[in-house]
Design a protein around this motif. Structure first.
Motif, PDB file in Angstrom:
ATOM      1  N   PRO A 109     -60.136 -70.641 138.109  1.00  0.00           N
ATOM      2  CA  PRO A 109     -60.611 -69.250 138.156  1.00  0.00           C
ATOM      3  C   PRO A 109     -60.650 -68.559 136.805  1.00  0.00           C
ATOM      4  O   PRO A 109     -61.375 -67.573 136.625  1.00  0.00           O
ATOM      5  N   PHE A 110     -59.898 -69.079 135.852  1.00  0.00           N
ATOM      6  CA  PHE A 110     -59.819 -68.429 134.545  1.00  0.00           C
ATOM      7  C   PHE A 110     -60.855 -68.961 133.551  1.00  0.00           C
ATOM      8  O   PHE A 110     -61.397 -68.205 132.746  1.00  0.00           O
ATOM      9  N   VAL A 111     -61.139 -70.262 133.609  1.00  0.00           N
ATOM     10  CA  VAL A 111     -62.033 -70.859 132.603  1.00  0.00           C
ATOM     11  C   VAL A 111     -63.261 -71.522 133.206  1.00  0.00           C
ATOM     12  O   VAL A 111     -64.121 -72.009 132.472  1.00  0.00           O
ATOM     13  N   GLY A 112     -63.335 -71.563 134.541  1.00  0.00           N
ATOM     14  CA  GLY A 112     -64.459 -72.236 135.194  1.00  0.00           C
ATOM     15  C   GLY A 112     -64.084 -73.647 135.597  1.00  0.00           C
ATOM     16  O   GLY A 112     -63.208 -74.282 135.003  1.00  0.00           O
ATOM     17  N   GLN A 113     -64.775 -74.145 136.618  1.00  0.00           N
ATOM     18  CA  GLN A 113     -64.434 -75.452 137.176  1.00  0.00           C
ATOM     19  C   GLN A 113     -64.661 -76.594 136.186  1.00  0.00           C
ATOM     20  O   GLN A 113     -63.852 -77.512 136.095  1.00  0.00           O
ATOM     21  N   ALA A 114     -65.772 -76.527 135.450  1.00  0.00           N
ATOM     22  CA  ALA A 114     -66.090 -77.625 134.538  1.00  0.00           C
ATOM     23  C   ALA A 114     -65.052 -77.735 133.423  1.00  0.00           C
ATOM     24  O   ALA A 114     -64.563 -78.834 133.115  1.00  0.00           O
ATOM     25  N   ALA A 115     -64.711 -76.601 132.817  1.00  0.00           N
ATOM     26  CA  ALA A 115     -63.733 -76.618 131.730  1.00  0.00           C
ATOM     27  C   ALA A 115     -62.366 -77.051 132.243  1.00  0.00           C
ATOM     28  O   ALA A 115     -61.663 -77.845 131.594  1.00  0.00           O
ATOM     29  N   VAL A 118     -62.222 -69.134 122.081  1.00  0.00           N
ATOM     30  CA  VAL A 118     -61.751 -70.093 123.075  1.00  0.00           C
ATOM     31  C   VAL A 118     -62.699 -70.106 124.280  1.00  0.00           C
ATOM     32  O   VAL A 118     -63.268 -69.092 124.654  1.00  0.00           O
ATOM     33  N   SER A 119     -62.893 -71.269 124.879  1.00  0.00           N
ATOM     34  CA  SER A 119     -63.651 -71.429 126.132  1.00  0.00           C
ATOM     35  C   SER A 119     -65.083 -70.905 126.027  1.00  0.00           C
ATOM     36  O   SER A 119     -65.545 -70.117 126.854  1.00  0.00           O
ATOM     37  N   LEU A 120     -65.793 -71.334 124.986  1.00  0.00           N
ATOM     38  CA  LEU A 120     -67.213 -70.997 124.897  1.00  0.00           C
ATOM     39  C   LEU A 120     -67.970 -71.695 126.032  1.00  0.00           C
ATOM     40  O   LEU A 120     -67.706 -72.869 126.326  1.00  0.00           O
ATOM     41  N   PRO A 121     -68.918 -71.004 126.671  1.00  0.00           N
ATOM     42  CA  PRO A 121     -69.720 -71.655 127.718  1.00  0.00           C
ATOM     43  C   PRO A 121     -70.385 -72.931 127.224  1.00  0.00           C
ATOM     44  O   PRO A 121     -70.453 -73.930 127.944  1.00  0.00           O
ATOM     45  N   PRO A 125     -52.189 -83.148 137.527  1.00  0.00           N
ATOM     46  CA  PRO A 125     -53.388 -82.572 136.911  1.00  0.00           C
ATOM     47  C   PRO A 125     -54.310 -81.864 137.897  1.00  0.00           C
ATOM     48  O   PRO A 125     -54.936 -80.862 137.540  1.00  0.00           O
ATOM     49  N   ALA A 126     -54.403 -82.354 139.134  1.00  0.00           N
ATOM     50  CA  ALA A 126     -55.263 -81.699 140.125  1.00  0.00           C
ATOM     51  C   ALA A 126     -54.740 -80.301 140.453  1.00  0.00           C
ATOM     52  O   ALA A 126     -55.530 -79.355 140.617  1.00  0.00           O
ATOM     53  N   GLU A 127     -53.427 -80.157 140.544  1.00  0.00           N
ATOM     54  CA  GLU A 127     -52.832 -78.836 140.793  1.00  0.00           C
ATOM     55  C   GLU A 127     -53.100 -77.914 139.609  1.00  0.00           C
ATOM     56  O   GLU A 127     -53.461 -76.737 139.780  1.00  0.00           O
ATOM     57  N   PHE A 128     -52.921 -78.439 138.416  1.00  0.00           N
ATOM     58  CA  PHE A 128     -53.205 -77.687 137.194  1.00  0.00           C
ATOM     59  C   PHE A 128     -54.662 -77.233 137.174  1.00  0.00           C
ATOM     60  O   PHE A 128     -54.969 -76.071 136.885  1.00  0.00           O
ATOM     61  N   ARG A 129     -55.582 -78.137 137.503  1.00  0.00           N
ATOM     62  CA  ARG A 129     -57.021 -77.822 137.518  1.00  0.00           C
ATOM     63  C   ARG A 129     -57.324 -76.684 138.479  1.00  0.00           C
ATOM     64  O   ARG A 129     -58.052 -75.750 138.133  1.00  0.00           O
ATOM     65  N   ASP A 130     -56.763 -76.748 139.663  1.00  0.00           N
ATOM     66  CA  ASP A 130     -57.069 -75.737 140.675  1.00  0.00           C
ATOM     67  C   ASP A 130     -56.559 -74.356 140.280  1.00  0.00           C
ATOM     68  O   ASP A 130     -57.190 -73.339 140.582  1.00  0.00           O
ATOM     69  N   ILE A 131     -55.436 -74.319 139.594  1.00  0.00           N
ATOM     70  CA  ILE A 131     -54.891 -73.032 139.143  1.00  0.00           C
ATOM     71  C   ILE A 131     -55.691 -72.492 137.970  1.00  0.00           C
ATOM     72  O   ILE A 131     -55.941 -71.285 137.864  1.00  0.00           O
TER      73      ILE A 131
END
Length: 298
Positions: free
Chosen positions: A240-246, A74-77, A231-237
């Motif tokens: 830190p776990f998967v990176g901003q782009a993902a 999961v979450s390959l760079p 979705p913006a709230e979801f993205r911000d949370i």
């Protein structure tokens, strides 16, 4: 039966160990670091170091293996690396005479490429697996119940009595327990009649947001309401776990859902036909919530 499991330290594949042990299998679990050895040993598996990017290492750890429970990390760079990593496993399996690969695709596969790298690469992997000549079963799960344990959802349940998820209230989903997916995979390994098969699987209930919250409330014994998370709230949370782009890419997908008037199907109404071939007792959302009450409710 000697079964090699990939991704066993994560929630999607961890239960493959226990489900395989129920059948009397010897379970070998590949991990990229020995830091996971204790967890895997306690679960009943024999841990082996196996970096999926290392083709030679894949050849080594697939020796003497009868079947593989596979999952792309999961979450390959670089999501496109998933194809080469999968080739490493498939080629090693062919070289060492592994009989069957059962692949957990971590989501329903698209019918054609959409431009989303994480989805598109899986179609290439599917083509390569089919062409390999190996016996295979592809298990395509819908959305996991365990997703609700994520940082974007669980704290809202604990602190605000809200079940937060970025899907619209009106969108029905056949939520699925990861243990059930593991059980389906093991049944697929042991069913000799399944040699070139693919199954889209879901839970048995197709729940809209308020129905999801109702089943969850009954399970934990407290009133929980559904909260359509922006979705913006979801993205911000998630960032830190998967990176901003993902995180931004996933949030964009959920924004599209919230803007939609028609929703993609996340439920298979023909699950009973699949369960005739893969006999598994499926977990209801209420039962899952009850089992995991302590995680959400202090």
């Amino acid at each position: 039966m000697r079964i090699l499991v990939f991704g066993a330290t994560g929630s999607q594949q961890f239960h493959v160990i226990a489900e395989s042990k129920k059948k009397g299998a010897d379970v070998i679990a590949a991990t990229s670091t020995d830091k996971n050895f204790e967890k895997l040993q306690q679960a009943g598996a024999e841990p082996v170091l196996g970096d999926i990017s290392n083709a030679a290492q894949m050849v080594e750890i697939t020796k003497g293996i009868d079947a593989i429970a596979f999952m792309i990390p999961v979450s390959l760079p670089n999501p496109f690396d998933g194809l080469q990593f999968s080739k490493n496993v498939i080629d090693a399996a062919n070289q060492n005479g592994v009989k069957k690969i059962v692949w957990n695709t971590s989501g329903w596969l698209e019918d054609q490429k959409t431009g989303m790298p994480t989805d598109d690469v899986k179609l290439d992997v599917k083509d390569y697996l089919i062409a390999s000549g190996l016996e295979y079963v592809i298990i395509e799960p819908t959305i996991y119940m365990e997703n609700m344990m994520g940082g974007f959802c669980a704290p809202f349940v604990t602190n605000e009595k809200k079940l937060a998820y970025p899907t619209p209230q009106a969108m029905p989903i056949g939520w699925l327990a990861s243990r059930d997916v593991s059980a389906l995979m093991v049944e697929a390994i042991y069913n000799p009649n399944l040699t070139a098969d693919s199954f889209r699987v879901s839970g048995l209930e197709n729940l809209k947001g308020d129905e999801l919250a109702d089943r969850f409330s009954k399970g934990v014994g407290e009133k929980i309401t559904y909260y359509t998370q922006p979705p913006a709230e979801f993205r911000d949370i998630l960032s830190p776990f998967v990176g901003q782009a993902a995180a931004a890419a996933v949030a964009s997908y959920y924004q599209g859902l919230q803007n939609a008037t028609h929703y993609p199907s996340k439920f298979n109404p023909n699950m009973q036909e699949i369960l005739e071939k893969l006999p598994v007792e499926m977990t209801s959302l209420e039962a899952w919530a009850s089992e995991n009450k302590g995680f959400f409710i202090n």
